[in-house]
Motif scaffolding. Structure first.
Motif, PDB file in Angstrom:
ATOM      1  N   ARG A  12       2.416   8.989   3.036  1.00 56.22           N
ATOM      2  CA  ARG A  12       3.071   9.491   1.824  1.00 56.22           C
ATOM      3  C   ARG A  12       4.218  10.428   2.159  1.00 56.22           C
ATOM      4  NH1 ARG A  12      -2.451  10.117  -0.190  1.00 56.22           N
ATOM      5  NH2 ARG A  12      -2.317  12.349   0.274  1.00 56.22           N
TER       6      ARG A  12
ATOM      7  N   CYS B  72      -0.680   8.469  -5.924  1.00 60.78           N
ATOM      8  CA  CYS B  72      -1.743   8.175  -4.965  1.00 60.78           C
ATOM      9  C   CYS B  72      -2.385   9.464  -4.445  1.00 60.78           C
ATOM     10  CB  CYS B  72      -1.205   7.332  -3.816  1.00 60.78           C
ATOM     11  SG  CYS B  72      -0.793   5.643  -4.327  1.00 60.78           S
TER      12      CYS B  72
ATOM     13  N   ILE C 100      -5.526   0.636  -3.159  1.00 61.36           N
ATOM     14  CA  ILE C 100      -4.500   1.502  -2.573  1.00 61.36           C
ATOM     15  C   ILE C 100      -4.492   1.414  -1.050  1.00 61.36           C
ATOM     16  CG2 ILE C 100      -3.820   3.930  -2.262  1.00 61.36           C
ATOM     17  CD1 ILE C 100      -4.798   4.404  -5.147  1.00 61.36           C
TER      18      ILE C 100
ATOM     19  N   TRP D 114      -9.185   2.762  -5.361  1.00 62.60           N
ATOM     20  CA  TRP D 114      -8.898   3.278  -4.023  1.00 62.60           C
ATOM     21  C   TRP D 114      -8.836   2.140  -3.001  1.00 62.60           C
ATOM     22  CZ3 TRP D 114      -6.814   7.618  -2.713  1.00 62.60           C
ATOM     23  CH2 TRP D 114      -6.884   8.092  -1.403  1.00 62.60           C
TER      24      TRP D 114
ATOM     25  N   TYR E 199      -4.783  10.390  -7.105  1.00 63.67           N
ATOM     26  CA  TYR E 199      -5.995   9.585  -6.930  1.00 63.67           C
ATOM     27  C   TYR E 199      -6.909  10.236  -5.891  1.00 63.67           C
ATOM     28  CZ  TYR E 199      -5.608   5.108  -9.501  1.00 63.67           C
ATOM     29  OH  TYR E 199      -5.599   4.123 -10.464  1.00 63.67           O
ATOM     30  N   GLU E 200      -6.316  10.684  -4.784  1.00 57.21           N
ATOM     31  CA  GLU E 200      -7.103  11.301  -3.719  1.00 57.21           C
ATOM     32  C   GLU E 200      -7.783  12.576  -4.199  1.00 57.21           C
ATOM     33  OE1 GLU E 200      -6.424  12.024   0.993  1.00 57.21           O
ATOM     34  OE2 GLU E 200      -4.907  12.887  -0.338  1.00 57.21           O
TER      35      GLU E 200
ATOM     36  N   LEU F 138      -0.089  -1.643  -6.757  1.00 62.98           N
ATOM     37  CA  LEU F 138      -0.749  -0.355  -6.943  1.00 62.98           C
ATOM     38  C   LEU F 138      -1.300  -0.280  -8.362  1.00 62.98           C
ATOM     39  CD1 LEU F 138       1.602   2.272  -5.263  1.00 62.98           C
ATOM     40  CD2 LEU F 138      -0.740   1.753  -4.613  1.00 62.98           C
TER      41      LEU F 138
ATOM     42  N   GLN G 211      -0.835   4.238   1.229  1.00 63.14           N
ATOM     43  CA  GLN G 211      -0.528   5.439   0.449  1.00 63.14           C
ATOM     44  C   GLN G 211      -1.745   6.334   0.298  1.00 63.14           C
ATOM     45  OE1 GLN G 211       2.302   6.577  -0.932  1.00 63.14           O
ATOM     46  NE2 GLN G 211       3.647   4.911  -0.363  1.00 63.14           N
ATOM     47  N   ASN G 212      -2.875   5.921   0.863  1.00 63.18           N
ATOM     48  CA  ASN G 212      -4.056   6.779   0.851  1.00 63.18           C
ATOM     49  C   ASN G 212      -3.970   7.911   1.869  1.00 63.18           C
ATOM     50  OD1 ASN G 212      -4.298   4.509   2.765  1.00 63.18           O
ATOM     51  ND2 ASN G 212      -6.195   5.524   3.377  1.00 63.18           N
TER      52      ASN G 212
ATOM     53  N   TRP H 270       5.099   7.131  -7.217  1.00 63.27           N
ATOM     54  CA  TRP H 270       3.888   6.415  -6.820  1.00 63.27           C
ATOM     55  C   TRP H 270       3.172   7.163  -5.698  1.00 63.27           C
ATOM     56  CZ3 TRP H 270       4.580   0.381  -6.854  1.00 63.27           C
ATOM     57  CH2 TRP H 270       4.973  -0.022  -8.127  1.00 63.27           C
TER      58      TRP H 270
END
Length: 599
Positions: free
Chosen positions: A438, A392, A427, A424, A395-396, A565, A432-433, A388
């Motif tokens: 992370r 994330c 999240i 986002w 995603y970024e 999430l 976790q952004n 996960w």
């Protein structure tokens, strides 16, 4: 302090309606000075000035007082009224002080809201249980069946027994059943909490029904804890000073939860749902609280407490109170302080039970396998949540690309851009952004994964697997093929707007391909550990490989929970009609139509 101050008169009476919720500590600042911190629910009062420390200490002792009397709370000369007046006005503005005497009420508006929501909640009328009908349960819950033999690779072991019923007819997870859609409506007695500390007279009430059951089985519950503690410490000795490692305390909690879970979920002669000894459900419920506190503490980079951090009953209680772990959105912990103290002393210090010894429980022979089950569960949990963190990060990467170009909302690029921004926001509360969170989390999972292996029966160093190897796989032919196919599809379905750099599409495709390669590696290791679990629990392992669609069921079960999430691949299926299914050896990309909701 945040709100505008309220004018105050020196002769009026002020009240601290929730004084018994206060807790305090002195903290040394980076500059080497002492700071008094007073915690009240989610609010924190920080007193840096040394001469005001006595003001704070005296505030903690008051139920009511005349405002001007606070000038005498000094250890030396009385405080100036104007100085005290400003402090009291700020406390009034924050609703810590009150002008009205507290009123007793058996119920709160918040609890009424919770009960109204509970009445509207879709709830099963008949018990739903994983063993042996995992396929049927998941078909009802998410519309996708999955074999019983993949359960723990999808659902963390510490949550697997939540929905089961004990012999008293109550869920083992009580009101915390996961997933919530398996929680039946249970007749429950609620009461406002009378105990001093963070939960005192909280708007959320305490579950008296659960407390009565726990009290009835309290002594055998403590006995079970001592037996399990002794067995666990043979594999994981305490630190030299007799304290626990924080990570080992979390692992022990998971091992305790694994005892009833194994008995309910094994393939051969499982305990039928609805017949579990209430002693074991009591052990599960009270220990699950320690599991939640310990995992929370390990994952705060701003207050670093890695796996090896020493912890004892006093520090555990302090941190539980300070960080409001006795509170939840549905209710507060119902355990009286003396039971909490006794439980912590038994669990961490091995405090012997008073009185005559009890007969040995019937489940002693299950302990070695149950500890292994809990440790395997920690491996699976570490794999799931490390993945996960990588998701994330992906995603970024994709967000960085799509935000560089705007497009009409009804275009492919526009839909992709809006959906990534929407996810986002989901999240953000998980933190976790941020790369800091992370990386800190991944380091804790490395510790957990490594330590879990070392406690397994039959472990040897040559069997040790490094989780870092799982999440740094080489790019292979499957990666190259997936990246090229994604680039082609994205160019067709989400072309970059006119004037934007064409390589933005390549950045999105490459980021997603990189994630798929990591995900495939994780899926393969999850299935390997799941195979060990199935052998341990004498269950048949499925004939097909474990896929990303199986794993993504967990995301769907977490919908509307704290810490939910989104699942990255849903973005491309729903917004662009690009379906992606993968397992350890392959990625299958299927062009289709976007979902009706996305369109």
């Amino acid at each position: 302090m945040s709100q505008e101050a309220v004018p105050i008169d020196p002769h009026e009476t002020l009240y601290l309606p929730m004084r018994r919720r206060f807790m305090s500590e002195y903290v040394q600042t980076p500059e080497g000075t002492n700071e008094l911190r007073i915690y009240y629910g989610l609010k924190e009062i920080s007193i840096e000035e040394a001469d005001l420390h006595s003001f704070g200490e005296n505030l903690l002792k008051q139920d009511q007082f005349m405002a001007a009397m606070a000038t005498r709370w000094s250890n030396g000369e009385p405080y100036a009224w104007e100085r005290v007046k400003e402090l009291l006005e700020q406390l009034l503005a924050e609703n810590i002080l009150s002008r009205e005497a507290p009123k007793l009420s058996p119920e709160t508006d918040y609890h009424k809201m919770v009960m109204a929501s509970e009445a509207r909640r879709p709830a099963p009328s008949e018990p739903m249980w994983w063993n042996p009908d995992t396929e049927g349960v998941l078909q009802k819950l998410v519309g996708r069946p999955m074999e019983f033999g993949f359960l723990e690779a999808m659902l963390p072991v510490h949550r697997a027994a939540h929905a089961a019923l004990d012999a008293e007819g109550r869920h083992i997870g009580e009101n915390n059943v996961f997933p919530d859609s398996m929680r039946m409506r249970m007749e429950t007695e609620w009461r406002m909490c009378p105990y001093p500390g963070s939960r005192f007279k909280d708007d959320a009430l305490m579950n008296v029904t659960a407390l009565k059951s726990m009290s009835k089985h309290w002594k055998p519950t403590l006995q079970a804890l001592l037996i399990l503690r002794e067995a666990f410490l043979k594999r994981y000795p305490l630190l030299a000073d007799g304290q626990w490692r924080l990570g080992d305390l979390h692992a022990f909690s998971c091992a305790v939860l694994a005892v009833p879970s194994l008995m309910l979920l094994r393939g051969k002669d499982p305990i039928p749902n609805g017949t579990l000894d209430p002693v074991l459900s009591s052990v599960f419920r009270v220990t699950d609280g320690v599991r939640m506190v310990s995992i929370y503490l390990m994952f705060l980079p701003e207050q670093p407490m890695p796996y090896e951090t020493p912890i004892n009953p006093a520090s555990l209680l302090h941190l539980t109170e300070r960080d409001n772990h006795f509170l939840s959105t549905r209710g507060v912990c119902a355990g009286p302080p003396h039971m909490v103290d006794e439980f912590f002393a038994t669990m961490l210090d091995g405090k012997p039970m008073a009185g005559e010894p009890l007969p040995e429980p019937s489940w002693l022979a299950e302990i070695p396998a149950a500890i292994d089950y809990g440790l395997r569960g920690l491996q699976l949990y570490s794999l799931q949540f490390t993945l996960w963190a990588h998701m994330c990060h992906t995603y970024e990467r994709i967000r960085d690309a799509v935000l560089q170009a705007e497009a009409p909302a009804d275009s492919g690029w526009g839909r992709l851009r809006q959906r990534i921004e929407k996810d986002w926001k989901v999240i953000l509360p998980t933190r976790q952004n941020t790369s800091v969170q992370r990386e800190w989390a991944k380091a804790r999972y490395v510790e957990m994964y490594d330590r879990a292996q070392r406690g397994l029966r039959g472990f040897s160093e040559e069997k040790l697997q490094n989780i870092s190897d799982v999440f740094s796989p080489p790019k292979d032919a499957v990666h190259a093929q997936a990246a090229e196919q994604l680039r082609k599809l994205f160019r067709e379905r989400a072309p970059v707007p006119e004037g934007a750099r064409p390589e933005l599409i390549d950045a999105v495709a490459e980021a997603l391909a990189d994630y798929l390669t990591i995900e495939r590696s994780a899926l393969g290791t999850l299935e390997t550990v799941q195979r060990e679990v199935n052998a341990l629990l004498q269950r048949q392992h499925p004939d097909r490989p474990f896929t990303n669609l199986d794993l993504s069921i967990h995301h769907r079960l977490r919908f509307a929970t704290i810490g939910v999430l989104p699942y990255l691949l849903d973005v491309f299926r729903e917004e662009l009609g690009v379906g992606i299914e993968s397992h350890v050896a392959d990625v299958k990309i299927t062009p289709g139509a976007p979902s009706a909701a996305a369109a």
